[in-house]
Scaffold this active site. Structure first.
Site, PDB file in Angstrom:
ATOM      1  CG  ASP A  40     -21.449 -40.073 -68.440  1.00  0.00           C
ATOM      2  OD1 ASP A  40     -21.057 -41.008 -67.728  1.00  0.00           O
ATOM      3  OD2 ASP A  40     -21.957 -39.032 -67.981  1.00  0.00           O
ATOM      4  N   GLY A  95     -23.611 -25.191 -72.654  1.00  0.00           N
ATOM      5  CA  GLY A  95     -23.034 -25.805 -73.846  1.00  0.00           C
ATOM      6  C   GLY A  95     -22.360 -27.138 -73.645  1.00  0.00           C
ATOM      7  N   GLY A 119     -26.428 -31.338 -60.506  1.00  0.00           N
ATOM      8  CA  GLY A 119     -27.197 -31.430 -59.279  1.00  0.00           C
ATOM      9  C   GLY A 119     -28.665 -31.082 -59.404  1.00  0.00           C
ATOM     10  CG  ASN A 155     -32.198 -35.589 -63.818  1.00  0.00           C
ATOM     11  OD1 ASN A 155     -32.736 -34.647 -64.409  1.00  0.00           O
ATOM     12  ND2 ASN A 155     -30.957 -35.550 -63.389  1.00  0.00           N
ATOM     13  CB  SER A 175     -29.355 -39.768 -62.899  1.00  0.00           C
ATOM     14  OG  SER A 175     -29.689 -38.416 -62.655  1.00  0.00           O
ATOM     15  CD  GLU A 208     -25.240 -40.666 -62.270  1.00  0.00           C
ATOM     16  OE1 GLU A 208     -26.056 -39.736 -62.258  1.00  0.00           O
ATOM     17  OE2 GLU A 208     -24.041 -40.518 -61.973  1.00  0.00           O
ATOM     18  CG  HIS A 269     -22.718 -43.779 -69.757  1.00  0.00           C
ATOM     19  ND1 HIS A 269     -23.563 -42.979 -69.040  1.00  0.00           N
ATOM     20  CD2 HIS A 269     -23.208 -43.802 -71.018  1.00  0.00           C
ATOM     21  CE1 HIS A 269     -24.529 -42.530 -69.829  1.00  0.00           C
ATOM     22  NE2 HIS A 269     -24.339 -43.021 -71.025  1.00  0.00           N
TER      23      HIS A 269
END
Length: 465
Positions: A40, A95, A119, A155, A175, A208, A269
């Site tokens: 991404d 993190g 999820g 989301n 997404s 997404e 992405h």
């Protein structure tokens, strides 16, 4: 020799020369070296001579390159910690920051990042900024948008930023769950300037990683379908739809990058770096020759028949016969002074004059590539467009600022002049930006005038980042 030739011809001639020369130059896929790992990836950002590649990882991970090919010298924004607001927004966050994206606005570079757990739609997008990427001083600005875990919410992950022809900045994100949304960004705060508009997907479709760009009259919405994060078993593919409005509706969805292409599996992405008239496009892919490791990929995007296509077959850091998007100081060859809005006025009609450069935002201009050979010139302080006043086609007509309306009086071309200077030509009149009376004084007025070949019609484009 190639660079010298480009400097001696007009923009139109330059584009033709590039295409003629490149047809005879063997092109090959760009093979990345060093540390090409990526998932991404953000749109590539350039600060001075260095490109920055932000991607999913602990602390918001990034790497650097000076040639788009060899990547290394990694770092993180937050190190091993993270801002305290995240603990309340996303309980269980550990993190791993997802899917960052970067943009330059005013005096700062902004990096948007996602915090979530796999999820779940209990997520948030935050933003951090620094005045320099090469010598960073990161300041976290907190949350931009949040989702609370609802099954039909957009989301709050996968932020992507772009600057429109009128200078406005928009963030798309989302997404699965509730689909994809877009909102305008306040360029002073980095936060939302408007409500969120749903633009695509929803109902738990496998969609997404949106990214919007504009070319000519169309906005293009790129996104992935399928499932990520499964290495060589990923079902990701990149799709594209288009609209005449940033807020949609986006229609005629079609495939841009298939699930598998040689060693590359599951691309995803999109981000686009507009440099020298080229569209350098980044994605990640899973390398089938390296155990499904996620890596950075850089391709070239071109538009034909109103739709984009992608290729790996291009030479390293090409010049496609245009000007790089970015923030610029525009300096007169004759006087050494810079174009500014007089008295730092932010209202329509503010006059464009020349003045000694003092690093004010009213002396800096966003150059925005429209993909048609024309450019917008948007003042960084007022976010209004350089404009031929009164839609005049007469020599001596005043140059001022006005809300961007998309007319020919607000569209400009750059013609190369020997010595790395440019002429700035109005699409409306065919005349050039001119310091009135060949003046070297502060506050001398800027007008349009027939081409004279004199130095008061020559400009140096000095990129500010």
């Amino acid at each position: 020799m190639f660079s010298a030739l480009l400097q001696s011809v007009s923009l139109t001639q330059r584009a033709l020369l590039v295409s003629l020369l490149l047809c005879c130059v063997p092109a090959s896929a760009l093979e990345l070296t060093g540390i090409p790992n990526s998932h991404d990836p953000a749109t590539l950002m350039k600060d001075g001579d260095t490109y920055f590649h932000f991607t999913t990882g602990g602390g918001v991970w990034y790497s650097r390159s000076t040639d788009l090919t060899d990547w290394g010298n990694p770092g993180t924004i937050f190190g091993s910690g993270w801002p305290s607001w995240i603990n309340d927004a996303v309980p269980g966050f550990e993190g791993e920051f997802w899917a960052p994206d970067a943009i330059q606005m005013g005096d700062y570079f902004y990096v948007y990042y996602s915090v979530s757990t796999f999820g779940s739609s209990r997520s948030a997008i935050g933003v951090v900024r620094t005045p320099s990427l090469k010598n960073p001083n990161w300041q976290d600005l907190g949350m931009v948008v949040q989702s609370y875990g609802g099954s039909d919410e957009i989301n709050a992950i996968d932020a992507a930023l772009f600057r429109d022809h009128d200078g406005r900045v928009y963030m798309s994100y989302g997404s699965w769950f509730g689909g994809l949304g877009v909102a305008e960004i306040n360029q002073s705060t980095g936060k939302l300037a408007s409500g969120v508009t749903k633009i695509y997907g929803g109902g738990h479709q496998s969609i997404e990683a949106p990214y919007i760009t504009r070319n000519g009259d169309y906005y293009y919405l790129f996104f992935t379908r399928g499932k990520c994060c499964q290495g060589s078993n990923s079902t990701y593919k990149v799709q594209v739809a288009r609209s005449t409005s940033v807020f949609g509706p986006y229609t005629d969805e079609r495939n841009l990058l298939p699930n598998e292409d040689g060693k590359r599996k599951g691309p995803g992405h999109i981000g686009i770096l507009k440099q020298d008239g080229c569209n350098f496009t980044t994605t990640h892919y899973y390398d089938l020759n390296d155990g499904g490791t996620a890596k950075l990929d850089i391709q070239m995007m071109t538009f034909s028949g109103g739709w984009p296509s992608m290729t790996h077959n291009f030479n390293n850091i090409m010049d496609c016969g245009g000007t790089s998007e970015g923030l610029y100081q525009i300096q007169s060859r004759r006087s050494g002074k810079s174009l500014e809005i007089e008295y730092a006025d932010t209202e329509n009609g503010g006059n464009v004059v020349q003045y000694d450069f003092n690093n004010g935002l009213h002396q800096q201009w966003y150059v925005i590539d429209q993909g048609t050979g024309n450019y917008s010139l948007i003042n960084a302080l007022s976010l209004k467009s350089m404009d031929v006043w009164g839609v005049s086609t007469s020599a001596g007509a005043n140059i001022a600022q006005y809300d961007y309306l998309g007319g020919d009086g607000q569209r400009w071309q750059f013609n190369s002049v020997t010595g790395n200077y440019v002429e700035i030509e109005s699409e409306l009149s065919g005349m050039l930006l001119d310091v009135y009376g060949n003046s070297t004084e502060n506050q001398a007025n800027i007008v349009q005038w027939d081409r004279t070949g004199r130095s008061n019609q020559h400009w140096t484009m000095i990129r500010q980042y």
